[in-house]
Structures are given as C-alpha cells and as structure tokens.
Design a protein around this motif. Structure first.
Motif, mmCIF file in Angstrom:
data_model
loop_
_atom_site.group_PDB
_atom_site.id
_atom_site.type_symbol
_atom_site.label_atom_id
_atom_site.label_comp_id
_atom_site.label_asym_id
_atom_site.label_seq_id
_atom_site.Cartn_x
_atom_site.Cartn_y
_atom_site.Cartn_z
ATOM 1 N N SER A 153 -79.747 -67.869 28.903
ATOM 2 C CA SER A 153 -80.581 -68.267 29.424
ATOM 3 C C SER A 153 -81.127 -67.492 31.118
ATOM 4 C CB SER A 153 -79.825 -69.041 30.253
ATOM 5 O OG SER A 153 -79.852 -70.390 29.326
ATOM 6 N N ALA A 154 -80.366 -65.772 30.096
ATOM 7 C CA ALA A 154 -80.742 -64.540 31.119
ATOM 8 C C ALA A 154 -79.950 -65.151 32.059
ATOM 9 C CB ALA A 154 -81.945 -64.562 31.430
ATOM 10 N N ILE A 155 -78.763 -65.289 31.676
ATOM 11 C CA ILE A 155 -77.494 -65.420 33.482
ATOM 12 C C ILE A 155 -77.089 -63.868 33.429
ATOM 13 C CG2 ILE A 155 -75.720 -66.714 34.178
ATOM 14 C CD1 ILE A 155 -77.096 -69.312 32.778
ATOM 15 N N GLU A 156 -77.020 -63.184 34.250
ATOM 16 C CA GLU A 156 -76.505 -61.708 34.073
ATOM 17 C C GLU A 156 -74.598 -62.739 33.962
ATOM 18 O OE1 GLU A 156 -77.133 -59.844 37.090
ATOM 19 O OE2 GLU A 156 -78.839 -59.862 37.634
ATOM 20 N N PRO A 157 -73.922 -61.807 32.892
ATOM 21 C CA PRO A 157 -72.327 -62.483 32.971
ATOM 22 C C PRO A 157 -72.026 -61.322 34.274
ATOM 23 C CG PRO A 157 -73.123 -60.652 31.338
ATOM 24 C CD PRO A 157 -74.011 -60.897 32.612
ATOM 25 N N ARG A 158 -72.254 -61.282 35.373
ATOM 26 C CA ARG A 158 -71.616 -61.064 36.656
ATOM 27 C C ARG A 158 -71.607 -62.003 37.187
ATOM 28 N NH1 ARG A 158 -73.545 -59.799 41.181
ATOM 29 N NH2 ARG A 158 -75.579 -58.980 40.346
ATOM 30 N N ILE A 159 -72.749 -62.729 37.209
ATOM 31 C CA ILE A 159 -73.174 -63.989 38.424
ATOM 32 C C ILE A 159 -72.496 -64.897 37.952
ATOM 33 C CG2 ILE A 159 -74.907 -65.616 38.932
ATOM 34 C CD1 ILE A 159 -75.549 -62.819 40.278
ATOM 35 N N LEU A 160 -72.173 -65.011 36.272
ATOM 36 C CA LEU A 160 -71.256 -66.053 35.865
ATOM 37 C C LEU A 160 -69.881 -66.550 36.090
ATOM 38 C CD1 LEU A 160 -71.342 -68.594 33.566
ATOM 39 C CD2 LEU A 160 -70.686 -66.846 31.253
ATOM 40 N N GLY A 161 -69.641 -65.212 36.217
ATOM 41 C CA GLY A 161 -68.235 -64.582 36.175
ATOM 42 C C GLY A 161 -67.552 -65.378 37.838
ATOM 43 N N GLU A 162 -68.681 -64.662 38.624
ATOM 44 C CA GLU A 162 -68.583 -64.905 40.051
ATOM 45 C C GLU A 162 -68.846 -66.327 40.512
ATOM 46 O OE1 GLU A 162 -71.870 -62.647 41.732
ATOM 47 O OE2 GLU A 162 -70.367 -60.529 42.240
ATOM 48 N N ARG A 163 -69.104 -66.806 40.392
ATOM 49 C CA ARG A 163 -69.738 -68.560 40.248
ATOM 50 C C ARG A 163 -68.386 -69.107 39.113
ATOM 51 N NH1 ARG A 163 -75.417 -70.166 40.923
ATOM 52 N NH2 ARG A 163 -75.665 -67.960 42.217
ATOM 53 N N CYS A 164 -68.168 -68.680 38.355
ATOM 54 C CA CYS A 164 -66.808 -69.155 38.281
ATOM 55 C C CYS A 164 -65.695 -68.903 38.791
ATOM 56 C CB CYS A 164 -66.294 -68.541 36.817
ATOM 57 S SG CYS A 164 -64.724 -69.334 35.789
ATOM 58 N N LEU A 165 -65.280 -68.021 39.429
ATOM 59 C CA LEU A 165 -64.523 -67.737 40.660
ATOM 60 C C LEU A 165 -64.441 -68.224 41.937
ATOM 61 C CD1 LEU A 165 -63.861 -63.285 40.299
ATOM 62 C CD2 LEU A 165 -62.339 -65.536 39.096
ATOM 63 N N ARG A 166 -65.713 -68.596 41.814
ATOM 64 C CA ARG A 166 -65.896 -69.611 43.265
ATOM 65 C C ARG A 166 -65.401 -70.738 42.806
ATOM 66 N NH1 ARG A 166 -72.152 -69.990 44.595
ATOM 67 N NH2 ARG A 166 -71.677 -68.040 45.418
ATOM 68 N N TYR A 167 -65.780 -71.233 42.215
ATOM 69 C CA TYR A 167 -65.857 -72.941 41.523
ATOM 70 C C TYR A 167 -64.501 -72.474 41.471
ATOM 71 C CZ TYR A 167 -63.686 -75.743 38.064
ATOM 72 O OH TYR A 167 -63.346 -77.334 37.090
ATOM 73 N N LEU A 168 -63.201 -72.013 41.052
ATOM 74 C CA LEU A 168 -61.913 -71.565 40.625
ATOM 75 C C LEU A 168 -61.687 -71.837 42.355
ATOM 76 C CD1 LEU A 168 -60.593 -69.928 37.896
ATOM 77 C CD2 LEU A 168 -60.656 -72.347 37.655
ATOM 78 N N ARG A 169 -61.934 -71.089 42.946
ATOM 79 C CA ARG A 169 -61.704 -70.864 44.611
ATOM 80 C C ARG A 169 -61.394 -72.209 45.235
ATOM 81 N NH1 ARG A 169 -63.832 -65.083 44.482
ATOM 82 N NH2 ARG A 169 -61.902 -63.462 43.766
ATOM 83 N N GLN A 170 -62.335 -72.422 45.205
ATOM 84 C CA GLN A 170 -63.324 -74.093 45.648
ATOM 85 C C GLN A 170 -61.550 -75.416 44.926
ATOM 86 O OE1 GLN A 170 -67.167 -74.464 45.325
ATOM 87 N NE2 GLN A 170 -67.877 -73.383 46.356
#
Length: 405
Positions: A85-102
């Motif tokens: 899906s051409a999703i950058e690993p950095r973006i995926l990781g940042e969104r994952c950390l954001r989800y966990l922090r929330q």
C-alpha cells in the motif's frame, strides 16, 4: 565476574520491512494485495486456533512457543500489506506509537528518525500492567480489528492508501505488541525470529548451502562428491525388484515395494541420494558406500549409527506416503511444499547435524528426489542412472540405454 554482552541494535520497522519483503511472493500475482489481507486475517485466526489446540489437547508445545510463531507470521502479513500500500514504515511506526500512547493516556510526543520495535515494546512495558490476565480480552480485540481490515477489501479496486487504513494497520501493529506482551514476549524478538524463519524457508535469489558435514574429515570418510548410481529393475518368479550399481559394483540389497499395493517404492533410494545432493547428508548412503566417520567415535555412533539411519528411512517413508496421494508432487513448485511437512521433518532430525540445514534445502531435496523418482518409474524407463553432484547440489537423470541383465 560477569561479562556484559553487547546488545543488538534495535530492529527498525523499516529494516524488517526491507528484509521480509524479499520473501513476498504475492506482489507479483493478480490480486496479491487481497491475498495478503486474507492472509493476515487467517494468521490471526490461526493464532486463536493453535492456542485452543494447545490447551484442549494438553500438547507439549507451550502457549508461548505457539504464540510467538503465529504472531510473527501475522506481523509478516501486516508489514507486507503496508508495503503493498506504499505506506512508509516510519509513518506506520509513528501511528502505532500514537495509538498506544492514546490508549495508555500518555501525552503525544515527537519521534525522531525511524521507529523500531524496541520503542513499541518499551511503551507497552511501562504501561501494560496485568496484560497476562487480560490475554483473552486482547485476543478478542485483535480478532475484531482483523475482521475490520478484511471488511475494507474491495476486490475490484483495492486501496489501502487512505489515512484511516494507515491508522488501522498501525492499530493492528500495536495490538500484536499487546498480545505478545500478554505472553511475556517482545515484538522485537518475534520479528527477529520471524526473519530467521522466513529466510530459512524462502532464501531469495542467492542460495547459500550449508557446508558438507563431513568436510573436515579425511577423504575416505567423506561421501563421494559425485555418485552415478544405476537403478536396474529385474523380474523374478516372485515379482519385480530393483538392484543398484555404482561403477559396476552392486550396492546394497535388492529392493521391492514391501506393500500389498504396488507403488514403485523399490526406487526409493533415489530420495537418499537427493538428501546427499541437497543436504550433504545421508546415514543410509554413507553405510551403503562404507564411508562412515569412524575416526570420530561420537559421530560414528550417533550421526552415522543405526538410529540415524532409521530416522532417515522413516522420513523417506513418511514423505512418500504423503506424496503418493498428491501425484508424487508433480505439480508442486519450489517454495510451495507444505510448511507443516517441512517443520515435521525438522522436528524428526532435531539433535542431529542435519538439523542445521534450512528448510529450503529440505524442500529442494524432497522435490528433486520425487522429480527423478517419477522418471525412474516411467514405463519407458523402469530404471536409469541417477547422478549426484554434491558440489553443484544437483540430482540428474539419464534414461537407460540398454537392457541390464
């Protein structure tokens, strides 16, 4: 005095994505992205099913062992979907950390550089209290979210580029981390183990065979690097049998099918020759050719002894029974042999030297052996010459050119 061991550098999501993509066979097929999505959902279902079986049947394999491998497989599919899906690993990781922090009620913060699995594990370790007791809840949540990703699949035009889809994949990555933590596992360790597993099964374009196990020993205790074995079928009053010749000398005993139903198992020594070609291993052929490693008593007794030969014969027979109901693997391409079968073979040789050979070598040995077996049993052949080249890792066949008496 305890000597401190250097810790490995953190495994970034980008590094894992790059390495795991080398084994992605879906990117080049029609609807490959759809298959990846279904694959992820299937792996989550497989995790639930495997855990159920461990508990129901009281298997020796622990929940932790099962969970680690299944989560690793699900992780592979999730990252493959993001790649497709051409999703950058950095973006995926940042969104994952954001989800966990929330989720944990922690304030948002900036993340510098590439995101690594250790950051995800660390965040969960700080806030993820009592996850083991909430494992069922975590698994149910993961299953529901996995169903959601399947619900987003549009067969006619699959698009996972939307922001909401990126968030969903990031959320699923975080959930895999939470489930892993409920088993006292780290996502980084699971990712590393998964890379070892997939590259052991699908090696990519560059094949690096294990060194022959007898390489350090004298030549007279080594398997011949070239073996041109003649398979000769003969008839007697009691039926047909096969004998073998090497350089004009008979090798071993005459072989029959030993079955009420004729199935040409009389040619089965070709499988042992295939193990020599692709694994550099065969206690059976070593005994037939009288090249046991007697200069090292432990190897002679254990690696070249009767038990090792029985295990090899058991593997050959078990796989043969599996293959004869599947057209002797005539339609199985490299990379497509059942993973479960290869895992079972690996478990059967656990503790022996050949356990060091990766699964892809076993697959090539098995499929190549059956390719030549099918040639040997052809009505126009009923035998022939099988040539092992250990250095080139090949098994070739030459049809008989004369009648052998």
């Amino acid at each position: 005095m305890v000597i401190a061991q250097a810790q490995q550098p953190p495994l970034t999501i980008a590094s894992y994505a790059a390495l795991s993509s080398q084994t992605d066979r879906f990117s080049s097929i029609p609807d490959g992205s759809v298959q990846l999505t279904f694959g992820f959902f299937g792996e989550v279902g497989g995790l639930l099913s495997a855990l159920k079986k461990v508990n129901r049947d009281r298997l020796q394999e622990s929940e932790t062992q099962v969970a680690g491998e299944e989560i690793g497989d699900a992780l592979w599919y999730l990252i493959a979907i993001a790649n497709a899906s051409a999703i950058e690993p950095r973006i995926l990781g940042e969104r994952c950390l954001r989800y966990l922090r929330q989720r944990f009620g922690e304030h948002e913060r900036e993340n510098g550089g590439e995101i690594n699995f250790r950051q995800i594990d660390g965040l969960i370790a700080v806030h993820g209290d009592d996850l083991e007791n909430r494992r069922t809840q975590q698994l149910a949540e993961l299953a529901r979210a996995s169903g959601e990703i399947v619900g987003h699949v549009d067969i006619s035009q699959l698009t996972l580029y939307h922001d909401s889809q990126t968030n969903l994949l990031a959320q699923l990555l975080g959930m895999l981390g939470l489930v892993a933590a409920s088993f006292m596992l780290k996502l980084e360790d699971i990712a590393r183990d998964n890379l070892v597993k997939i590259h052991g099964r699908w090696p990519g374009q560059i094949l690096e065979y294990t060194q022959p196990f007898d390489a350090p020993l004298p030549q007279h205790e080594q398997l011949p690097r070239t073996i041109p074995m003649e398979f000769i079928e003969r008839r007697s009053k009691s039926g047909s049998y096969v004998v073998q010749q090497l350089h004009g000398v008979y090798i071993g005993d005459r072989l029959t099918d030993n079955s009420n139903e004729p199935d040409d198992y009389r040619f089965h020594d070709v499988f042992h020759l295939a193990y020599v070609a692709h694994l550099g291993w065969s206690p059976v052929i070593r005994a037939l050719l009288k090249v046991k490693r007697k200069s090292v008593p432990e190897i002679d007794e254990n690696e070249d002894g009767a038990r090792a030969m029985i295990i090899e014969e058991g593997i050959a027979t078990w796989i043969f029974n599996h293959a004869r109901h599947r057209n002797y693997y005539a339609d199985v391409a490299i990379g497509k042999l059942e993973y479960g079968l290869l895992k079972q073979v690996r478990s059967m040789v656990d503790g022996y030297e050949v356990a060091a050979a990766p699964l892809w070598q076993w697959e090539r040995a098995i499929l190549d052996g059956f390719r030549v077996f099918r040639e040997l049993r052809q009505p126009e052949n009923r035998g022939g010459r099988v040539i092992v080249d250990m250095d080139a890792h090949t098994l070739s066949f030459e049809a008989p050119t004369r009648t052998n008496e």
